[in-house]
Write a protein that holds these residues in place. Structure first.
Motif, PDB file in Angstrom:
ATOM      1  N   TYR A  67      50.989 -50.464  62.015  1.00  0.00           N
ATOM      2  CA  TYR A  67      52.250 -49.715  62.074  1.00  0.00           C
ATOM      3  C   TYR A  67      52.270 -48.498  61.146  1.00  0.00           C
ATOM      4  O   TYR A  67      53.277 -47.790  61.086  1.00  0.00           O
ATOM      5  CB  TYR A  67      53.416 -50.625  61.707  1.00  0.00           C
ATOM      6  N   ALA A  68      51.179 -48.236  60.436  1.00  0.00           N
ATOM      7  CA  ALA A  68      51.157 -47.123  59.467  1.00  0.00           C
ATOM      8  C   ALA A  68      50.962 -45.797  60.204  1.00  0.00           C
ATOM      9  O   ALA A  68      49.867 -45.249  60.270  1.00  0.00           O
ATOM     10  CB  ALA A  68      50.065 -47.333  58.439  1.00  0.00           C
ATOM     11  N   SER A  69      52.036 -45.257  60.720  1.00  0.00           N
ATOM     12  CA  SER A  69      51.978 -44.054  61.557  1.00  0.00           C
ATOM     13  C   SER A  69      51.852 -42.762  60.757  1.00  0.00           C
ATOM     14  O   SER A  69      51.697 -41.688  61.330  1.00  0.00           O
ATOM     15  CB  SER A  69      53.236 -43.979  62.439  1.00  0.00           C
ATOM     16  N   SER A  70      51.893 -42.854  59.433  1.00  0.00           N
ATOM     17  CA  SER A  70      51.762 -41.674  58.569  1.00  0.00           C
ATOM     18  C   SER A  70      51.120 -42.090  57.264  1.00  0.00           C
ATOM     19  O   SER A  70      51.212 -43.259  56.854  1.00  0.00           O
ATOM     20  CB  SER A  70      53.139 -41.051  58.290  1.00  0.00           C
ATOM     21  N   VAL A  71      50.478 -41.139  56.584  1.00  0.00           N
ATOM     22  CA  VAL A  71      49.945 -41.436  55.253  1.00  0.00           C
ATOM     23  C   VAL A  71      51.069 -41.502  54.226  1.00  0.00           C
ATOM     24  O   VAL A  71      50.876 -42.035  53.129  1.00  0.00           O
ATOM     25  CB  VAL A  71      48.887 -40.399  54.818  1.00  0.00           C
ATOM     26  N   ASN A  72      52.217 -40.971  54.564  1.00  0.00           N
ATOM     27  CA  ASN A  72      53.393 -41.042  53.707  1.00  0.00           C
ATOM     28  C   ASN A  72      54.218 -42.257  54.137  1.00  0.00           C
ATOM     29  O   ASN A  72      54.882 -42.236  55.178  1.00  0.00           O
ATOM     30  CB  ASN A  72      54.216 -39.758  53.831  1.00  0.00           C
TER      31      ASN A  72
END
Length: 414
Positions: A67-72
């Motif tokens: 689910y980590a769709s962004s590095v932020n």
């Protein structure tokens, strides 16, 4: 499902450096039924000639966050579940095309995503998930900026949980959080044992959770016949985690020689994750990694490879993980070339197959080619024991991928 015979195969079985030539493998349903150095007789099976190509177990990535769709990660928290699930589908499909027939989501993955894969709604590898990570308030699982108070809206649910983690303090809260994730089907429980890069309020060197809290979580997992995995960068955090019963260390980036020897003596495992470190060093700022996280990243980058050297020299049992976030998911196979700086190809192959299967408590089933093992297989055009770069080409050198006995990629029949 029609039985399948793979003929004229050169087999790397997940462990042995010596590869048997001219082998035949019979797949029946989801399992390997027979392995023979002679032709296998069948009137109904489909036959495929591998022409001497290398047949090996499907790859295993033990450290992903689907689910980590962004590095932020604060951006992930506000993107919405549908957006994050769409990223997961894209990421998991790419992993399968790269030859990863099994992944372990070690923070965030859930029953719904696992069921979507199982039911064929999402194309992806076998999916083990740890549910939400158990973290102390102000620990690596607490992604709230320092100016955000407990009840500010829009960041998390009253400060108690987010996409990846649940906050729990004290033995009773830790037990309740652990029991809840196990109730929802978690394969194992992950805790935050040290500070991390992506969180804003905890230094990398910070040890997290008290001994009684860690031991309580470990004890609960033992009762469920599973294990605890601990996010750790610093040497002291690693030592205290394994001393308190943790079975697997994630990252282990700042490992020193003394700590590596201690981990090996304890029989614990480590899953290094080099791909994410190198990816974020190159692209983190462009992709929106906060400045505080970039600063912490630089503090661990210089020690990453030497940490793995200490693990190698001490004989620590290692798994294979990548930990890639957001757009960097496409760099998954670069973990092979980074590890090549420290390990021989056969060592890396074992880490990505039988070694990772052992961590999953699925030895003899996954990560191997053996009678009765799962039919999760890849065919490599070349010899990865001589050139590990063949596996670093994002699937371009894979002519056949089989997951659960089903062909999901086939360039041999074209």
């Amino acid at each position: 499902m029609t039985a399948l015979i793979l003929e004229n195969a050169r087999i790397f079985d997940g462990s042995n450096e010596e590869c048997a030539e001219g082998m035949s493998v019979l797949i029946n349903g989801e399992s390997i039924e027979e392995i023979s150095d002679k032709p296998i007789t069948s009137q109904s099976a489909r036959r495929m000639d591998l022409a001497g190509r290398t047949l090996m177990p499907g790859l295993i990535d033990l450290h992903i966050h689907a689910y980590a769709s962004s590095v932020n990660l604060q951006r992930v928290a506000t993107s919405g579940h549908t957006y994050n699930a769409a990223h997961a589908a894209r990421m998991l499909g790419h992993a399968l095309d790269c030859g990863f027939t099994t992944v372990r989501d070690i923070g965030g993955g859930d029953w719904s995503l696992a069921t979507s894969i199982e039911d064929g709604l999402i194309r992806g590898p076998r999916f083990f998930y740890a549910g939400r990570i158990v973290s102390m308030t102000g620990g690596h699982g607490d992604f709230r900026p320092m100016h955000v108070s407990r009840h500010d809206e829009g960041i998390c649910q009253c400060g108690e949980s987010n996409v990846f983690s649940v906050l729990a303090d004290g033995v009773d809260e830790c037990l309740k959080a652990t029991r809840e994730e196990l109730r929802q089907g978690a394969h194992c429980i992950k805790i935050m044992g040290s500070g991390g890069v992506a969180s804003p309020a905890d230094p990398i060197w910070m040890n997290q959770y008290r001994e009684d809290e860690i031991r309580a979580i470990v004890g609960e997992c033992i009762e469920r016949r599973t294990y605890v995995s601990s996010h750790c960068h610093g040497a002291e955090a690693i030592r205290r985690s394994v001393d308190y019963g943790v079975r697997v260390i994630e990252h282990g980036t700042l490992m020193d020689a003394e700590t590596a020897a201690h981990v090996a003596k304890k029989g614990a495992y480590v899953v290094p994750t080099m791909a994410v470190i190198f990816a974020l060093m190159e692209e983190g700022e462009r992709l929106g990694l906060p400045a505080v996280s970039m600063e912490k990243l630089r503090s661990v980058f210089s020690s990453a490879l030497s940490g793995m050297e200490h693990m190698r020299d001490a004989g620590v049992k290692l798994g294979f993980g990548t930990d890639l976030l957001g757009e960097t998911y496409i760099r998954q196979t670069q973990e092979f070339t980074i590890r090549r700086e420290v390990f021989e190809p056969v060592e890396i192959l074992r880490q990505a197959t039988s070694g990772s299967a052992e961590i999953l408590m699925r030895e003899g089933e996954l990560g191997c080619i053996a009678d009765g093992a799962a039919a999760d297989l890849i065919v490599v055009d070349g010899d990865p024991l001589k050139d590990i770069g063949l596996l670093a080409a994002s699937g371009e050198k894979l002519d056949l991928i089989i997951r659960r006995g089903e062909i999901v990629k086939d360039r041999l029949s074209n």
